[in-house]
Structures are given as C-alpha cells and as structure tokens.
Design an enzyme around this catalytic site. Sequence first.
Site, PDB file in Angstrom:
ATOM      1  N   GLU A 174      50.320  37.689  40.550  1.00  0.00           N
ATOM      2  CA  GLU A 174      49.213  37.392  41.456  1.00  0.00           C
ATOM      3  C   GLU A 174      47.851  37.585  40.794  1.00  0.00           C
ATOM      4  OE1 GLU A 174      51.105  38.180  45.857  1.00  0.00           O
ATOM      5  OE2 GLU A 174      50.364  39.929  44.746  1.00  0.00           O
ATOM      6  N   TYR A 206      57.897   9.251  43.506  1.00  0.00           N
ATOM      7  CA  TYR A 206      56.503   9.423  43.111  1.00  0.00           C
ATOM      8  C   TYR A 206      56.202   8.645  41.834  1.00  0.00           C
ATOM      9  CZ  TYR A 206      56.427  13.343  46.407  1.00  0.00           C
ATOM     10  OH  TYR A 206      56.493  14.120  47.530  1.00  0.00           O
TER      11      TYR A 206
END
Length: 402
Positions: free
Chosen positions: A382, A305
């Site tokens: 979360e 990348y």
Amino acid sequence: MPHDSRFSGLLPAAHALQPKTVSLRRQLHKHPEQGLLLPKTQAAVLHALEGLDLKIVKGNAVGSVVAVLRGARPGPTVLLRGDMDALPLTEETGLEYASTEPGTMHACGHDTHTAMLASAARLLHARRDDLAGQVVFMFQPGEEGHHGARFMLDEGLLDVAGAPVEQALALHITSKELSGVIRCRPGPIMAGADSFHVTVTGRGGHASMPADALDPIPAAAAMVGALQTAVTRRVSVFEPAVVTVARITAGTTTNIIPETAFLEGTLRTLSDQTRKTMIEEIVRVCEHVGAAHGCAVEASVTPGYPVTVNDADVADRVVELAAEALGPRYSAVLPNPLMGAEDFSYVLRQVPGAMAFLGGCPPDTEPAAAAPNHSNRVHFDEAALTHGVTMYAAFALDALSG
C-alpha cells in the site's frame, strides 16, 4: 534532471492523503463487486468525493462515476481513469481486510486504482488555482471482460467536460514490479484479446467400433496442433501472437464415442493486421481440419478488447514525469508489451494517452516470487499508492499548466 517547481510538494501531499487512500482501498477490498453495476462501490466513491467542488455524473446503463474538476483558468481537458470492479475468485490472502464476499475478490488491484484516483481528485482540487483547464476523473466499472469503458464512451464520457479530452492516463498496479516504480512504453503496451469457440460434429457410436462411428475427438485434437502451427507459419516471427486452446470438452464415459466435441480458447495479438489475419486463420484451420476428418465444424471468434496502444509522445512524457515527480529510480521504460488485455484501449483509440504500470510488490518479497495479479493470493504494497496519487496529479498539472 532540473527540479520542476510545479511538482513541489506533490509527494508529501499524497503522503498526507495516505490514510484516506488506504481506508477507501480497504473498504473496497473488503466489499468487492463484479461487473457493470457496482452500487456499494459507486456509493463509496461518491462519499470519498464529498466536499469537493466537482461536477458529478453517474452512469445510466452502468454504475460509473465521472467527476469534472475545473481549474482557475480556461484550458485543455485531461482524463484520468481508475477501474472499480473485482474478479470471480475466493480470496486466500489472510489479510485483515480480506474480501467478505465469497467468490469475489479484488485480485487485479482495481480497489487501489479507485482509491488512488479519489485521492488524486482531492489533491488536484486543493491545487485547482494552478490548473488551466479541466480534469475528468473516470471511475469505471466492468473492466474485467465487460467492456465498461466502451459503455462509458457511449454515454458521453469524452463530452462531459464541455470540451474535448486531449490527453488521458490510466495506471495499473502490478505485484511483479518493485514497489513505487512507474513503467510505461510507447506503442502497443497490452494485447488485443479475442475468444474462439469451435463445435466439431461427427457421429456417435461404441468406443470398441470406431469404424462404425465418426469420432470428433481426433479432429478436435488435430485442431490444437494445427492452430499452433498456424501462428508460426502465418504470422511474422517479429509480430507477437498467442493462440491458446484453454478448454476441450467431449464425451461422457469410456465406452462411448460422442457425437460432438467442443473447444475454445483465446487469441492475443499486438496489431490490428495480425488480429485480422489470425481471426480468419482460426476459422479456416478448424473448418478444414474438420473436413479432413469428415466432421462438420462450426467455428466462430468473439471480438474482445482491442490492442492497447500508447501515444508515443504521451508515453515518453509519463516516463519523464515519473522521474521528475518521484525520482529517477522510480521511473523506467517497459521493455516489452504484456499479452494481457485492457478496455482502456477503447479510450486510447479516441484520445492520445497512455497506460502505465505501478509497481506494488509486497515488502520483503522478490517480484519474481510474488503472487501475480489474478491470483487468489495476490496482495500489494500500500505504500506504492502515494506514488500513484502523485503520478495522476503530476500528469494533470503538467498538461494544464498553461
């Protein structure tokens, strides 16, 4: 900072969507998939987008999903990215929704990215009368070394809305930051990553008589030190570069000098020039060290990348938006780049945009003590997902409020 009415109600709306966000996240976490083709994940995303007035395009060569939301009025196009693939790890978290797939785990939080993006699509759909332009939702497979973003670009990602994409944003969760905090920085934010592979060939023989053989192992060992020296002597001290030899293989037993030795590793850089310099240097150093030992050397570098480079204006605006939409204590500038790599770099080479990090450190855990991304024990708070959903939505609303 003055209150911006465009963002009124965004965070409460994200909180209202939290049951859907968490449900999708846990479904994906329990059934992770690796690579470019993710049939169960793709189906789950399509199901999550049902009922929304979106243009849906599925990938041909890859299991991607692209959804386009058109606002009430003409205007520019922005892109929001969420990656979907998992890693080759066996989960050891003990979570009730832990992976049911042996050897596969969402250890980098891509399940959270996908769930946040799906909820952002639903939130923005409810506010489409406020949008002047288009939002492209990029659900991407194959980020973990499979160049998924590049495949999606090749399949026309930036043309799917019928107008050029003018800004782009990707969020990446991290367990090493306080929950809900958004961090971004202008310029390089993640490294370019390339891998190198070296085969050293000598002449095998008896380990008790090295003079009658040509031992490739000392040559390979010398290369390790020479490569580290090359970094400090060929690259400016102000220009980060990392060369790590991660694997050396040679021999079969204690009394045999092998014919060959093999080593490989990674190169991480934060500029194209340093990347070019070190790619050339790795090959040159290994070939010449091998020659000094009388060994033949085959050295190559496999491109990975590119450097992930944030547009300065967009990155600065992301930090401002986080403060406006979430509150000043949830916004911060990232002081230094990370030497990990990201294939969102391919998108940022064509579109002004930014990658930003979302803190997801579990409750009652200090970030320094939290299991890191790519660990088989990593897990995320979360509650942070509402901030990610809000950030995606705020970015789009900010760009398309003309």
